[in-house]
Design a protein around this motif. Structure first.
Motif, PDB file in Angstrom:
ATOM      1  N   ASP A 139       7.353  -1.575   0.158  1.00  0.00           N
ATOM      2  CA  ASP A 139       7.807  -2.810  -0.483  1.00  0.00           C
ATOM      3  C   ASP A 139       7.969  -3.943   0.518  1.00  0.00           C
ATOM      4  O   ASP A 139       7.599  -5.073   0.238  1.00  0.00           O
ATOM      5  CB  ASP A 139       9.161  -2.601  -1.175  1.00  0.00           C
ATOM      6  N   GLU A 163       6.522   9.937   1.248  1.00  0.00           N
ATOM      7  CA  GLU A 163       5.359   9.431   0.539  1.00  0.00           C
ATOM      8  C   GLU A 163       5.824   8.348  -0.417  1.00  0.00           C
ATOM      9  O   GLU A 163       6.791   8.548  -1.154  1.00  0.00           O
ATOM     10  CB  GLU A 163       4.666  10.538  -0.249  1.00  0.00           C
ATOM     11  N   GLY A 164       5.130   7.221  -0.397  1.00  0.00           N
ATOM     12  CA  GLY A 164       5.495   6.166  -1.320  1.00  0.00           C
ATOM     13  C   GLY A 164       4.830   4.847  -1.003  1.00  0.00           C
ATOM     14  O   GLY A 164       3.922   4.763  -0.178  1.00  0.00           O
ATOM     15  N   TYR A 165       5.330   3.827  -1.673  1.00  0.00           N
ATOM     16  CA  TYR A 165       4.784   2.481  -1.656  1.00  0.00           C
ATOM     17  C   TYR A 165       5.643   1.597  -0.750  1.00  0.00           C
ATOM     18  O   TYR A 165       6.872   1.582  -0.879  1.00  0.00           O
ATOM     19  CB  TYR A 165       4.801   1.952  -3.094  1.00  0.00           C
ATOM     20  N   LYS A 213       0.841  -1.197   0.000  1.00  0.00           N
ATOM     21  CA  LYS A 213       0.000   0.000   0.000  1.00  0.00           C
ATOM     22  C   LYS A 213       0.880   1.252   0.000  1.00  0.00           C
ATOM     23  O   LYS A 213       2.050   1.199   0.366  1.00  0.00           O
ATOM     24  CB  LYS A 213      -0.902   0.031   1.237  1.00  0.00           C
ATOM     25  N   SER A 214       0.288   2.366  -0.400  1.00  0.00           N
ATOM     26  CA  SER A 214       1.002   3.640  -0.408  1.00  0.00           C
ATOM     27  C   SER A 214       0.607   4.472   0.806  1.00  0.00           C
ATOM     28  O   SER A 214      -0.565   4.505   1.188  1.00  0.00           O
ATOM     29  CB  SER A 214       0.690   4.421  -1.686  1.00  0.00           C
ATOM     30  N   TYR A 215       1.619   5.163   1.375  1.00  0.00           N
ATOM     31  CA  TYR A 215       1.411   5.921   2.600  1.00  0.00           C
ATOM     32  C   TYR A 215       2.120   7.265   2.553  1.00  0.00           C
ATOM     33  O   TYR A 215       3.108   7.437   1.833  1.00  0.00           O
ATOM     34  CB  TYR A 215       1.981   5.161   3.814  1.00  0.00           C
ATOM     35  N   ARG A 216       1.623   8.180   3.346  1.00  0.00           N
ATOM     36  CA  ARG A 216       2.328   9.411   3.696  1.00  0.00           C
ATOM     37  C   ARG A 216       2.733   9.212   5.151  1.00  0.00           C
ATOM     38  O   ARG A 216       1.889   9.100   6.036  1.00  0.00           O
ATOM     39  CB  ARG A 216       1.431  10.638   3.560  1.00  0.00           C
ATOM     40  N   LEU A 231      10.450   1.757   1.868  1.00  0.00           N
ATOM     41  CA  LEU A 231       9.480   2.570   1.144  1.00  0.00           C
ATOM     42  C   LEU A 231      10.078   3.018  -0.182  1.00  0.00           C
ATOM     43  O   LEU A 231      11.176   3.584  -0.222  1.00  0.00           O
ATOM     44  CB  LEU A 231       9.117   3.796   1.986  1.00  0.00           C
ATOM     45  N   GLN A 232       9.367   2.750  -1.279  1.00  0.00           N
ATOM     46  CA  GLN A 232       9.741   3.243  -2.605  1.00  0.00           C
ATOM     47  C   GLN A 232       9.044   4.589  -2.768  1.00  0.00           C
ATOM     48  O   GLN A 232       7.818   4.654  -2.849  1.00  0.00           O
ATOM     49  CB  GLN A 232       9.275   2.271  -3.679  1.00  0.00           C
ATOM     50  N   THR A 233       9.817   5.692  -2.765  1.00  0.00           N
ATOM     51  CA  THR A 233       9.212   7.027  -2.815  1.00  0.00           C
ATOM     52  C   THR A 233       8.696   7.344  -4.215  1.00  0.00           C
ATOM     53  O   THR A 233       9.052   6.683  -5.197  1.00  0.00           O
ATOM     54  CB  THR A 233      10.218   8.118  -2.403  1.00  0.00           C
ATOM     55  N   LYS A 234       7.899   8.394  -4.290  1.00  0.00           N
ATOM     56  CA  LYS A 234       7.377   8.845  -5.580  1.00  0.00           C
ATOM     57  C   LYS A 234       8.503   9.293  -6.509  1.00  0.00           C
ATOM     58  O   LYS A 234       8.354   9.265  -7.721  1.00  0.00           O
ATOM     59  CB  LYS A 234       6.398  10.005  -5.366  1.00  0.00           C
TER      60      LYS A 234
END
Length: 81
Positions: A46, A42-44, A29-32, A60-63
């Motif tokens: 992993d 912010e990102g997904y 899921k993606s989160y802030r 976290l994979q950032t935008k």
């Protein structure tokens, strides 16, 4: 690990208020994420895993395409985006 639960009690001494934040971060899921009330990521998500000291880390994979490794114990609050 597929999830990590974050529980934080916040006290605002200036405004004389307090509240409890509780939530679960799940991979996929993606989160802030507000880390230590100073940095916002912010990102997904992993992965969630334990570092060599046994502390939970969130990958976290950032935008922007960068990988960030965020210690769960420093997360102030977060929201799904």
């Amino acid at each position: 690990m597929n999830t990590v639960t974050i529980e934080r009690h916040h006290t605002d001494y200036q405004n004389h208020t307090s509240f409890m934040f509780e939530g679960t971060i799940t991979i996929g899921k993606s989160y802030r994420i507000n880390y230590s009330d100073e940095y916002i990521y912010e990102g997904y998500v992993d992965q969630i895993f334990l570092d060599p000291d046994g502390d939970e880390l969130i990958e976290l994979q950032t935008k922007e395409g960068k990988l960030e490794f965020i210690p769960a114990k420093g997360i102030y609050e977060f929201e799904v985006i």
